[in-house]
Scaffold this active site. Sequence first.
Site, PDB file in Angstrom:
ATOM      1  N   ILE A  14       0.847  -1.203   0.000  1.00 49.88           N
ATOM      2  CA  ILE A  14       0.000   0.000   0.000  1.00 49.88           C
ATOM      3  C   ILE A  14       0.882   1.253   0.000  1.00 49.88           C
ATOM      4  O   ILE A  14       0.645   2.199  -0.759  1.00 49.88           O
ATOM      5  CB  ILE A  14      -0.995   0.001   1.185  1.00 49.88           C
ATOM      6  CG1 ILE A  14      -1.859  -1.271   1.161  1.00 49.88           C
ATOM      7  CG2 ILE A  14      -1.883   1.240   1.131  1.00 49.88           C
ATOM      8  CD1 ILE A  14      -2.893  -1.379   2.274  1.00 49.88           C
ATOM      9  N   ASP A  33      11.265   2.614   5.958  1.00 48.26           N
ATOM     10  CA  ASP A  33      10.814   1.222   6.111  1.00 48.26           C
ATOM     11  C   ASP A  33      11.951   0.449   6.773  1.00 48.26           C
ATOM     12  O   ASP A  33      13.113   0.757   6.537  1.00 48.26           O
ATOM     13  CB  ASP A  33      10.526   0.638   4.720  1.00 48.26           C
ATOM     14  CG  ASP A  33       9.520  -0.496   4.741  1.00 48.26           C
ATOM     15  OD1 ASP A  33       8.475  -0.375   4.091  1.00 48.26           O
ATOM     16  OD2 ASP A  33       9.786  -1.508   5.429  1.00 48.26           O
ATOM     17  N   ASN A  37       9.536  -6.932   5.924  1.00 48.32           N
ATOM     18  CA  ASN A  37       8.603  -7.792   5.196  1.00 48.32           C
ATOM     19  C   ASN A  37       8.576  -7.495   3.708  1.00 48.32           C
ATOM     20  O   ASN A  37       7.577  -7.773   3.034  1.00 48.32           O
ATOM     21  CB  ASN A  37       7.198  -7.641   5.814  1.00 48.32           C
ATOM     22  CG  ASN A  37       6.268  -8.739   5.376  1.00 48.32           C
ATOM     23  OD1 ASN A  37       6.704  -9.864   5.118  1.00 48.32           O
ATOM     24  ND2 ASN A  37       4.995  -8.429   5.242  1.00 48.32           N
ATOM     25  N   SER A 126      -8.419  -0.720   9.323  1.00 51.24           N
ATOM     26  CA  SER A 126      -8.942  -1.812   8.502  1.00 51.24           C
ATOM     27  C   SER A 126     -10.404  -2.079   8.834  1.00 51.24           C
ATOM     28  O   SER A 126     -10.846  -1.876   9.978  1.00 51.24           O
ATOM     29  CB  SER A 126      -8.115  -3.058   8.813  1.00 51.24           C
ATOM     30  OG  SER A 126      -8.756  -4.208   8.342  1.00 51.24           O
ATOM     31  N   ALA A 127     -11.116  -2.599   7.835  1.00 49.19           N
ATOM     32  CA  ALA A 127     -12.500  -3.022   8.058  1.00 49.19           C
ATOM     33  C   ALA A 127     -12.574  -4.144   9.077  1.00 49.19           C
ATOM     34  O   ALA A 127     -13.653  -4.452   9.580  1.00 49.19           O
ATOM     35  CB  ALA A 127     -13.104  -3.484   6.740  1.00 49.19           C
ATOM     36  N   TYR A 151      -3.851  -9.173  15.568  1.00 46.92           N
ATOM     37  CA  TYR A 151      -3.698  -8.197  14.476  1.00 46.92           C
ATOM     38  C   TYR A 151      -4.864  -7.208  14.495  1.00 46.92           C
ATOM     39  O   TYR A 151      -4.673  -5.995  14.480  1.00 46.92           O
ATOM     40  CB  TYR A 151      -3.632  -8.927  13.117  1.00 46.92           C
ATOM     41  CG  TYR A 151      -3.942  -8.040  11.948  1.00 46.92           C
ATOM     42  CD1 TYR A 151      -2.982  -7.172  11.441  1.00 46.92           C
ATOM     43  CD2 TYR A 151      -5.216  -8.031  11.367  1.00 46.92           C
ATOM     44  CE1 TYR A 151      -3.282  -6.327  10.381  1.00 46.92           C
ATOM     45  CE2 TYR A 151      -5.520  -7.191  10.306  1.00 46.92           C
ATOM     46  CZ  TYR A 151      -4.546  -6.347   9.821  1.00 46.92           C
ATOM     47  OH  TYR A 151      -4.856  -5.502   8.785  1.00 46.92           O
ATOM     48  N   LYS A 155      -5.177  -2.948  15.396  1.00 50.15           N
ATOM     49  CA  LYS A 155      -5.818  -1.895  14.590  1.00 50.15           C
ATOM     50  C   LYS A 155      -6.768  -1.087  15.482  1.00 50.15           C
ATOM     51  O   LYS A 155      -6.787   0.141  15.444  1.00 50.15           O
ATOM     52  CB  LYS A 155      -6.577  -2.488  13.398  1.00 50.15           C
ATOM     53  CG  LYS A 155      -5.678  -3.063  12.319  1.00 50.15           C
ATOM     54  CD  LYS A 155      -4.888  -1.988  11.593  1.00 50.15           C
ATOM     55  CE  LYS A 155      -3.907  -2.538  10.581  1.00 50.15           C
ATOM     56  NZ  LYS A 155      -2.872  -1.582  10.155  1.00 50.15           N
ATOM     57  N   TYR A 183      -9.639   0.492   5.574  1.00 49.76           N
ATOM     58  CA  TYR A 183      -9.596  -0.109   4.242  1.00 49.76           C
ATOM     59  C   TYR A 183     -10.443  -1.362   4.212  1.00 49.76           C
ATOM     60  O   TYR A 183     -10.392  -2.188   5.118  1.00 49.76           O
ATOM     61  CB  TYR A 183      -8.179  -0.553   3.867  1.00 49.76           C
ATOM     62  CG  TYR A 183      -7.094   0.452   4.087  1.00 49.76           C
ATOM     63  CD1 TYR A 183      -7.313   1.813   3.866  1.00 49.76           C
ATOM     64  CD2 TYR A 183      -5.830   0.049   4.504  1.00 49.76           C
ATOM     65  CE1 TYR A 183      -6.300   2.729   4.056  1.00 49.76           C
ATOM     66  CE2 TYR A 183      -4.810   0.954   4.689  1.00 49.76           C
ATOM     67  CZ  TYR A 183      -5.055   2.303   4.477  1.00 49.76           C
ATOM     68  OH  TYR A 183      -4.044   3.193   4.667  1.00 49.76           O
ATOM     69  N   ASN A 205      -4.011 -13.983   1.367  1.00 46.92           N
ATOM     70  CA  ASN A 205      -5.102 -13.230   0.746  1.00 46.92           C
ATOM     71  C   ASN A 205      -5.493 -13.831  -0.602  1.00 46.92           C
ATOM     72  O   ASN A 205      -4.697 -14.473  -1.279  1.00 46.92           O
ATOM     73  CB  ASN A 205      -4.717 -11.761   0.597  1.00 46.92           C
ATOM     74  CG  ASN A 205      -4.533 -11.089   1.959  1.00 46.92           C
ATOM     75  OD1 ASN A 205      -3.444 -10.635   2.281  1.00 46.92           O
ATOM     76  ND2 ASN A 205      -5.574 -11.058   2.756  1.00 46.92           N
ATOM     77  N   ARG A 301     -12.790 -21.136   6.348  1.00 46.52           N
ATOM     78  CA  ARG A 301     -11.562 -20.778   7.066  1.00 46.52           C
ATOM     79  C   ARG A 301     -11.959 -20.154   8.406  1.00 46.52           C
ATOM     80  O   ARG A 301     -12.827 -19.274   8.442  1.00 46.52           O
ATOM     81  CB  ARG A 301     -10.767 -19.770   6.231  1.00 46.52           C
ATOM     82  CG  ARG A 301      -9.463 -19.329   6.831  1.00 46.52           C
ATOM     83  CD  ARG A 301      -8.641 -18.510   5.868  1.00 46.52           C
ATOM     84  NE  ARG A 301      -9.185 -17.163   5.640  1.00 46.52           N
ATOM     85  CZ  ARG A 301      -8.600 -16.230   4.895  1.00 46.52           C
ATOM     86  NH1 ARG A 301      -7.458 -16.497   4.286  1.00 46.52           N
ATOM     87  NH2 ARG A 301      -9.156 -15.046   4.738  1.00 46.52           N
ATOM     88  N   GLY A 303     -12.452 -17.908  11.443  1.00 44.92           N
ATOM     89  CA  GLY A 303     -12.334 -16.458  11.641  1.00 44.92           C
ATOM     90  C   GLY A 303     -12.863 -15.607  10.495  1.00 44.92           C
ATOM     91  O   GLY A 303     -12.924 -14.384  10.628  1.00 44.92           O
TER      92      GLY A 303
HETATM   93  C1  UD1 Z   1      -8.008 -10.439   5.660  1.00 40.19           C
HETATM   94  C2  UD1 Z   1      -7.981 -10.203   7.145  1.00 40.19           C
HETATM   95  C3  UD1 Z   1      -8.111  -8.738   7.411  1.00 40.19           C
HETATM   96  C4  UD1 Z   1      -7.020  -7.975   6.725  1.00 40.19           C
HETATM   97  C5  UD1 Z   1      -7.058  -8.274   5.238  1.00 40.19           C
HETATM   98  C6  UD1 Z   1      -5.857  -7.649   4.558  1.00 40.19           C
HETATM   99  C7  UD1 Z   1      -9.015 -12.156   8.233  1.00 40.19           C
HETATM  100  C8  UD1 Z   1     -10.151 -12.645   9.038  1.00 40.19           C
HETATM  101  N1  UD1 Z   1      -9.073 -10.906   7.812  1.00 40.19           N
HETATM  102  O1  UD1 Z   1      -9.285 -10.052   5.159  1.00 40.19           O
HETATM  103  O2  UD1 Z   1      -8.038  -8.507   8.798  1.00 40.19           O
HETATM  104  O3  UD1 Z   1      -7.143  -6.598   6.948  1.00 40.19           O
HETATM  105  O4  UD1 Z   1      -6.996  -9.689   5.013  1.00 40.19           O
HETATM  106  O5  UD1 Z   1      -5.995  -7.715   3.188  1.00 40.19           O
HETATM  107  O6  UD1 Z   1      -8.079 -12.868   7.966  1.00 40.19           O
HETATM  108  N2  UD1 Z   1     -10.276 -16.883   0.358  1.00 40.19           N
HETATM  109  C9  UD1 Z   1     -10.381 -18.111  -0.274  1.00 40.19           C
HETATM  110  N3  UD1 Z   1      -9.250 -18.772  -0.582  1.00 40.19           N
HETATM  111  C10 UD1 Z   1      -8.004 -18.279  -0.311  1.00 40.19           C
HETATM  112  C11 UD1 Z   1      -7.895 -17.027   0.319  1.00 40.19           C
HETATM  113  C12 UD1 Z   1      -9.056 -16.344   0.656  1.00 40.19           C
HETATM  114  O7  UD1 Z   1     -11.485 -18.604  -0.542  1.00 40.19           O
HETATM  115  O8  UD1 Z   1      -6.999 -18.950  -0.612  1.00 40.19           O
HETATM  116  C13 UD1 Z   1     -11.503 -16.134   0.682  1.00 40.19           C
HETATM  117  C14 UD1 Z   1     -11.689 -15.878   2.157  1.00 40.19           C
HETATM  118  O9  UD1 Z   1     -12.365 -16.917   2.772  1.00 40.19           O
HETATM  119  C15 UD1 Z   1     -12.480 -14.569   2.114  1.00 40.19           C
HETATM  120  C16 UD1 Z   1     -12.037 -13.879   0.842  1.00 40.19           C
HETATM  121  O10 UD1 Z   1     -11.421 -14.874   0.066  1.00 40.19           O
HETATM  122  O11 UD1 Z   1     -13.840 -14.864   1.999  1.00 40.19           O
HETATM  123  C17 UD1 Z   1     -11.049 -12.757   1.089  1.00 40.19           C
HETATM  124  O12 UD1 Z   1      -9.982 -13.251   1.866  1.00 40.19           O
HETATM  125  P1  UD1 Z   1      -8.681 -12.387   2.163  1.00 40.19           P
HETATM  126  O13 UD1 Z   1      -8.105 -11.886   0.892  1.00 40.19           O
HETATM  127  O14 UD1 Z   1      -7.779 -13.206   3.041  1.00 40.19           O
HETATM  128  O15 UD1 Z   1      -9.221 -11.111   2.948  1.00 40.19           O
HETATM  129  P2  UD1 Z   1     -10.122 -11.035   4.282  1.00 40.19           P
HETATM  130  O16 UD1 Z   1     -10.212 -12.341   4.951  1.00 40.19           O
HETATM  131  O17 UD1 Z   1     -11.381 -10.361   3.925  1.00 40.19           O
END
Ligand code: UD1
Length: 344
Positions: A14, A33, A37, A126-127, A151, A155, A183, A205, A301, A303
């Site tokens: 970001i 920085d 990471n 963060s949201a 984490y 925030k 965000y 992610n 997953r 959480g």
């Molecule tokens: C996550 C963090 C959030 C953080 C954000 C940063 C959690 C609970 N939340 O958000 O605190 O600020 O990342 O970007 O971890 N998914 C899949 N397969 C994958 C990876 C993700 O299906 O391999 C799905 C997840 O279940 C979710 C969606 O994709 O429904 C988005 O996941 P992700 O990109 O990790 O973001 P968040 O979980 O929303």
Amino acid sequence: MAKCVLVSGGAGFIGSHVTVELIEAGYDVVVADNMSNCDMTCFEGVQKIIGRKLPFEKVDFCDAVATDKLFSDYKIDAVIHFAAFKAVGESVEKPVRYYKNNLGSFLNVLEAASAHGCHNVLFSSSATVYGEPDKVPVTEETPRKPATSPYGATKQMCEDILNDVVKATAGTEGEIRGILLRYFNPIGAHPSALIGELPRGVPNNLVPFITQTAIGKRACLSIFGDDYPTPDGTCQRDYIDIVDLAQAHVYAVRRMLDGKMEKGCEVYNIGTGRPVSVLELVNAFEKVNGLKLNYKFAPRRAGDVTAIWADPSLANKVLGWTAKRSVEDTLASAWAWEKHIAGK
Ligand code: UD1
């Protein structure tokens, strides 16, 4: 003379995009920085995009002396604080490391800013602070829920710390004004494909996992859960283009530096207002890039929240900022970046 913005954690995903947008808006930027990471890929990419060298300082913001020195070496008008650890799962395993780093660095920044007459602090929130919301979309008034990870707790705590510091310093020489940007899910990469997300190891992610699967670094994407109470059974999020998100920082910094703030500490949701499910995102990625992705459904997953998206109307109205890019364009930029780092 151009105002100077310090971007802590400015070599990351970001921070590098925000640096580009600040420079393009006419600000001077100091990037700092500790490189814990990331490598210099994005910082070098930023310099290529803007076509010149930028000041870079290798600073660990947990080091109070080094942080203070930075504020004496440069006349900083505003600081945007990104320097933090961000892996949710790791924070559960190593809470002390997360609290020490994420809180310690922010406290040092606040102390140094206040001591050196830098009155403007923007914190990258963060949201995640909303947890599993009772109602969507969420506004800034939506109550925060107890954090489900260290984490997330950092925030929330940093938001509270900034609010307290703003109150305590109001009307003093070391006055701090604050903006909290919450965000939603930042994705994509700069249209130049010179900067983007560089996750270390297996991405947590969704979008980096998708692009790494498409390029063949990962065998198969697991979609976590197909039985959520959503239209297609997969989770819904508010995916926001990284350049749109970066531009929100320029609007926020301008508001602070132009003395337009109406409250000591203001908070804005930075999202599109558009829910997109995991399956919709995967389908859009396949369509816009003309490829097939290997994916399967897997258990939920731990959480994960079912559905969250922003009501961004406050940022639209007060900051004058709106997210412009379509999810398709953003997914095309994410793919271009993945190909760029793979040398293809
Ligand atoms: C996550 C963090 C959030 C953080 C954000 C940063 C959690 C609970 N939340 O958000 O605190 O600020 O990342 O970007 O971890 N998914 C899949 N397969 C994958 C990876 C993700 O299906 O391999 C799905 C997840 O279940 C979710 C969606 O994709 O429904 C988005 O996941 P992700 O990109 O990790 O973001 P968040 O979980 O929303």
